[in-house]
Motif scaffolding. Sequence first.
Motif, PDB file in Angstrom:
ATOM      1  N   VAL A  83       0.893  -1.221  -0.013  1.00 32.30           N
ATOM      2  CA  VAL A  83       0.034  -0.136   0.097  1.00 32.30           C
ATOM      3  C   VAL A  83       0.808   1.333  -0.109  1.00 32.30           C
ATOM      4  N   GLU A  84       1.655   1.137   0.769  1.00 33.45           N
ATOM      5  CA  GLU A  84       2.815   2.351   0.938  1.00 33.45           C
ATOM      6  C   GLU A  84       3.379   2.542  -0.467  1.00 33.45           C
ATOM      7  N   GLU A  85       3.960   1.513  -1.091  1.00 37.08           N
ATOM      8  CA  GLU A  85       4.572   1.788  -2.372  1.00 37.08           C
ATOM      9  C   GLU A  85       3.332   2.245  -3.626  1.00 37.08           C
ATOM     10  N   ILE A  86       2.173   1.800  -3.592  1.00 34.32           N
ATOM     11  CA  ILE A  86       1.191   2.270  -4.321  1.00 34.32           C
ATOM     12  C   ILE A  86       0.985   3.488  -4.027  1.00 34.32           C
ATOM     13  N   VAL A  87       0.766   4.431  -2.822  1.00 34.05           N
ATOM     14  CA  VAL A  87       0.436   5.573  -2.766  1.00 34.05           C
ATOM     15  C   VAL A  87       1.580   6.432  -3.128  1.00 34.05           C
ATOM     16  N   GLY A  88       2.852   6.068  -2.709  1.00 28.45           N
ATOM     17  CA  GLY A  88       4.125   6.612  -3.015  1.00 28.45           C
ATOM     18  C   GLY A  88       4.311   6.878  -4.642  1.00 28.45           C
ATOM     19  N   TYR A  89       3.900   5.956  -5.151  1.00 24.79           N
ATOM     20  CA  TYR A  89       3.938   6.126  -6.751  1.00 24.79           C
ATOM     21  C   TYR A  89       2.852   6.786  -7.301  1.00 24.79           C
ATOM     22  N   VAL A  90       1.707   6.603  -7.087  1.00 29.04           N
ATOM     23  CA  VAL A  90       0.606   7.494  -7.703  1.00 29.04           C
ATOM     24  C   VAL A  90       0.427   8.794  -7.330  1.00 29.04           C
ATOM     25  N   THR A  91       0.967   9.408  -6.224  1.00 29.11           N
ATOM     26  CA  THR A  91       0.815  10.430  -5.752  1.00 29.11           C
ATOM     27  C   THR A  91       1.976  11.228  -5.707  1.00 29.11           C
ATOM     28  N   PHE A  92       3.260  10.733  -6.466  1.00 29.06           N
ATOM     29  CA  PHE A  92       4.285  11.499  -6.709  1.00 29.06           C
ATOM     30  C   PHE A  92       4.273  12.779  -7.047  1.00 29.06           C
ATOM     31  N   GLU A  93       4.786  13.701  -6.556  1.00 29.16           N
ATOM     32  CA  GLU A  93       4.713  15.188  -7.238  1.00 29.16           C
ATOM     33  C   GLU A  93       5.818  15.764  -8.123  1.00 29.16           C
ATOM     34  N   GLY A  94       7.077  15.123  -8.168  1.00 28.94           N
ATOM     35  CA  GLY A  94       8.121  15.482  -9.041  1.00 28.94           C
ATOM     36  C   GLY A  94       7.902  14.915 -10.587  1.00 28.94           C
ATOM     37  N   ASP A  95       9.048  15.101 -11.049  1.00 29.16           N
ATOM     38  CA  ASP A  95       8.998  14.640 -12.448  1.00 29.16           C
ATOM     39  C   ASP A  95       8.618  13.232 -12.533  1.00 29.16           C
ATOM     40  N   PRO A  96       7.637  12.797 -13.117  1.00 30.64           N
ATOM     41  CA  PRO A  96       7.002  11.482 -13.171  1.00 30.64           C
ATOM     42  C   PRO A  96       8.128  10.316 -13.576  1.00 30.64           C
ATOM     43  N   PHE A  97       9.040  10.833 -14.590  1.00 28.39           N
ATOM     44  CA  PHE A  97       9.820   9.848 -15.161  1.00 28.39           C
ATOM     45  C   PHE A  97      11.132   9.806 -14.339  1.00 28.39           C
ATOM     46  N   ASP A  98      11.158  10.460 -13.155  1.00 25.77           N
ATOM     47  CA  ASP A  98      12.164  10.211 -11.943  1.00 25.77           C
ATOM     48  C   ASP A  98      11.568   8.928 -11.362  1.00 25.77           C
ATOM     49  N   ILE A  99      10.404   8.655 -10.831  1.00 26.84           N
ATOM     50  CA  ILE A  99      10.040   7.640 -10.092  1.00 26.84           C
ATOM     51  C   ILE A  99       9.780   6.517 -11.017  1.00 26.84           C
ATOM     52  N   ILE A 100       9.294   6.872 -12.479  1.00 27.54           N
ATOM     53  CA  ILE A 100       9.312   5.515 -13.277  1.00 27.54           C
ATOM     54  C   ILE A 100      10.742   5.052 -13.642  1.00 27.54           C
ATOM     55  N   ASP A 101      11.681   5.697 -13.492  1.00 29.37           N
ATOM     56  CA  ASP A 101      13.077   5.313 -13.810  1.00 29.37           C
ATOM     57  C   ASP A 101      13.599   4.384 -12.442  1.00 29.37           C
ATOM     58  N   GLN A 102      13.142   4.360 -11.554  1.00 33.42           N
ATOM     59  CA  GLN A 102      13.393   3.759 -10.357  1.00 33.42           C
ATOM     60  C   GLN A 102      13.013   2.209 -10.220  1.00 33.42           C
ATOM     61  N   TYR A 103      11.966   2.100 -11.304  1.00 35.16           N
ATOM     62  CA  TYR A 103      11.616   0.730 -11.502  1.00 35.16           C
ATOM     63  C   TYR A 103      11.889  -0.048 -12.983  1.00 35.16           C
ATOM     64  N   LYS A 104      12.811   0.937 -13.640  1.00 37.67           N
ATOM     65  CA  LYS A 104      13.172   0.560 -14.786  1.00 37.67           C
ATOM     66  C   LYS A 104      13.910  -0.663 -14.695  1.00 37.67           C
ATOM     67  N   GLY A 105      13.758  -1.739 -15.712  1.00 34.85           N
ATOM     68  CA  GLY A 105      14.497  -2.817 -15.911  1.00 34.85           C
ATOM     69  C   GLY A 105      13.982  -4.102 -15.188  1.00 34.85           C
ATOM     70  N   GLU A 106      12.930  -3.838 -14.121  1.00 38.29           N
ATOM     71  CA  GLU A 106      12.543  -4.959 -13.187  1.00 38.29           C
ATOM     72  C   GLU A 106      11.467  -5.579 -14.038  1.00 38.29           C
ATOM     73  N   ASN A 107      10.732  -4.926 -14.893  1.00 38.12           N
ATOM     74  CA  ASN A 107       9.612  -5.714 -15.574  1.00 38.12           C
ATOM     75  C   ASN A 107       9.393  -5.291 -17.030  1.00 38.12           C
ATOM     76  N   GLU A 108       9.450  -6.298 -17.862  1.00 32.92           N
ATOM     77  CA  GLU A 108       9.411  -6.064 -19.548  1.00 32.92           C
ATOM     78  C   GLU A 108       8.122  -5.136 -19.786  1.00 32.92           C
ATOM     79  N   LEU A 109       7.009  -5.590 -19.200  1.00 28.39           N
ATOM     80  CA  LEU A 109       5.608  -4.737 -19.427  1.00 28.39           C
ATOM     81  C   LEU A 109       5.650  -3.383 -19.097  1.00 28.39           C
TER      82      LEU A 109
END
Length: 449
Positions: A215-241
């Motif tokens: 729940v903490e990860e989901i809330v932190g991800y979908v409410t992220f206030e900065g450049d969205p690609f900053d948090i997207i890049d944190q999970y890059k390479g972990e899942n092909e989809l």
Amino acid sequence: MQKIKPRTLSGFMELLPQQQVYFNKMVQRLQQAFSLYGFTPLDLPMMEAAEILLAKGGGETEKQIYTLSKGDTDLALRYEHTTSLAKYVALNYSKLTFPFRRYEIGKVYRGERAQRGRFREFYQADIDIIGDGGLDVLNEAEIPSVIYRCFKSLGLERFIIRINNRKVLSGFFEVIGVGGQATDVMRVVDKLDKIGAEKMAEMLKKDLGLSDRQVEEIVGYVTFEGDPFDIIDQYKGENELFDEGAQELHTISKHIAGLGVPHTHVKIDLAIARGLDYYTGTVYETYLTDHPEVGAICAGGRYDNLAGCFTDRSMPGVGVAIGLTRLFYILQEQELLNEAVLTSPADVLIIPMTEEISHAVTLATNMREAGLRTQIYGENKKFKVKVSYADKLAIPYVVFLGEDEISSGQLTVKDMASGEQTTASPRALITLISEKIKPLRMGDPIKEK
């Protein structure tokens, strides 16, 4: 015989003539905007065989569909345009050229509870791009440009287009271990704007049984206030989809400015999910900045199996729909319709002042041939009533045609807004009125405060 009390069914909108003019102008502006992007018009039946419309229906959707029968035939009224489009494309595949780009503006019907801004019969304006076997992401990048041009053409300035990608969300859910519940989690996340982060977290934990860490990860991800690609890049390479969806978002973001959409009107929003299951890639929602409480007024996304119920061919597509009746209701309620727009049924009213009306008939014909919308007032009423008729309908100009005008060949026209009267030859007056009418026809139907 007992008289029947006239009434309009709940959830159905009937407009007065002036309101209808505003609505029609909005439709015309949308048609012009769609045409600039190479979309062709389509007008499919409002009624289909029930099995066609129920092919993709289920659960709540099926409950909303109006069904009826005639003899042995089960029929249904369309509840949106996409299912009818899927049937149409499958049926006419060999006659169409792909990618197939179409727009449709028409009525749809939903059997839901009528409430503020929600109707049972309403106009929806749709665009869709359908591919044959594949569809390049550039088509998805172009959709925000179409949305932006549409709303700007209506006169709207304060709106925001929110964009996300279902692959990114699905991949993210798999990374944190809730991939098996992705659909249910998306439906909760999609309610973030309505219920807030705290209530969303509570539903994820209590209703879906997610752990505190998830729940903490989901809330932190979908409410992220900065450049969205900053948090997207944190999970890059972990899942092909996830990576595939992230690349699509990067591509769209890269082209948005070049396609004419300023950064002030678009936002990558990681919480946008769209509730419908058939979206598979990019999703869009558009909101009025000053009225977020009314929700999305334009929404849609990418789907990879448009016609799966009707053909084995792979026919992916992307599209959005504008709830036109709902948008009009909001604009009218907020007094945002432009009062300067010409809404009269005619540009000129000719008032014959003699029993012989042949001169009035000839003048009206000449004015119509010059492009002026012209009425002749032929009723046997007092002069004051005749002028009042023009005033009530907001007809801009009145031409008086009496014995003096006929004999002199000079006409008198009254500007109803200023009260000024001008006398000149018929040709000169037609030119004068045409020049003054032109800017009145050009106004935007909406004027924001």
